[in-house]
Motif scaffolding. Structure first.
Motif, mmCIF file in Angstrom:
data_model
loop_
_atom_site.group_PDB
_atom_site.id
_atom_site.type_symbol
_atom_site.label_atom_id
_atom_site.label_comp_id
_atom_site.label_asym_id
_atom_site.label_seq_id
_atom_site.Cartn_x
_atom_site.Cartn_y
_atom_site.Cartn_z
ATOM 1 N N GLN A 141 31.791 67.241 23.214
ATOM 2 C CA GLN A 141 32.355 66.849 21.925
ATOM 3 C C GLN A 141 31.421 67.222 20.780
ATOM 4 O O GLN A 141 31.875 67.541 19.673
ATOM 5 C CB GLN A 141 32.612 65.340 21.915
ATOM 6 N N ARG A 145 32.386 68.719 17.066
ATOM 7 C CA ARG A 145 32.122 67.945 15.852
ATOM 8 C C ARG A 145 31.301 68.735 14.837
ATOM 9 O O ARG A 145 31.537 68.642 13.634
ATOM 10 C CB ARG A 145 31.395 66.641 16.214
ATOM 11 N N GLU A 153 38.682 70.510 16.344
ATOM 12 C CA GLU A 153 38.510 69.074 16.581
ATOM 13 C C GLU A 153 39.825 68.428 16.975
ATOM 14 O O GLU A 153 39.859 67.536 17.829
ATOM 15 C CB GLU A 153 37.956 68.386 15.331
#
Length: 224
Positions: A141, A145, A153
């Motif tokens: 992730q 980000r 995203e």
């Protein structure tokens, strides 16, 4: 239909979706099973609104589909579905990885990835597969980000719950978890060195191995 634990607090739609997702991916709810809002509302001891929200989320992940007058039908996951998920993830995550490396930003932007690796190490030592899976996803992730790309995203936010459920039902030996930790260490090291192409090659191998693990978890014996 297998009884579920009543849900009484928190984000009901999300939590019901989480429970149904695991039941679908694990095969507890088989493809073709009818999911009726009223029945599920009684089962979870909630109103129909959060059930409807949960089913809409699962439809967005293509785990269920509208069966018209028969309610919602479980679709489930096939080997081809998992291939699609991982091939799409590879294409988009390579872009996220490259953008994360080349974007302007402080070196501290990698702190979340470092923390995730330490969490994976601890989970591997304690043989906690669920904890390991969440740390693994937190590591990846981080690329999405800091890539500063809204649609990347959005993809991750939509499908992370599916990958989380896949991790949740997979049983992996400690040696496999330790190897995965090493792979993540390599991915981060290559990113810190600015090795875009080398990192993308490692990412491709890493996700290919993850695909095999997930297919074995959902469809034992099928690696076609």
């Amino acid at each position: 239909m297998t009884a579920a634990t009543p849900i009484r607090q928190g984000s009901l739609g999300d939590r019901i979706a989480d429970d149904l997702r695991v039941r679908i991916i694990s095969g507890t709810l088989r493809p073709g099973t009818h999911l009726v809002e009223g029945v599920l509302a009684d089962e979870y001891d909630v109103s129909r609104a959060p059930v409807r929200e949960a089913l809409q989320r699962l439809a967005g992940e293509r785990l269920v589909r509208d069966g018209r007058r028969r309610g919602v039908l479980v679709v489930g996951l096939t080997a081809a579905d998992i291939d699609e998920l991982y091939s799409l993830r590879l294409a988009l995550e390579q872009l996220a990885y490259e953008r994360a490396i080349t974007c302007d930003g402080p070196e501290t932007r990698w702190d979340a990835a470092r923390a995730a690796i330490e969490e994976m190490r601890a989970a591997a030592t304690s043989q906690d597969g669920a904890r390991f899976g969440e740390a693994d996803l937190a590591f990846h992730q981080n690329f999405y980000r800091i890539a500063d790309h809204g649609r990347l995203e959005a993809f991750w936010d939509q499908y992370r719950p599916t990958f989380s459920a896949l991790f949740g039902i997979s049983i992996r030996p400690v040696a496999d978890l330790q190897r995965s930790v090493d792979e993540h260490v390599t991915l981060l090291a290559l990113a810190l060195e600015g090795e875009i192409e080398g990192g993308k090659r490692e990412l491709r191998l890493h996700l290919a191995r993850a695909r095999e693990v997930m297919i074995q978890a959902v469809l034992p014996g099928d690696l076609s």
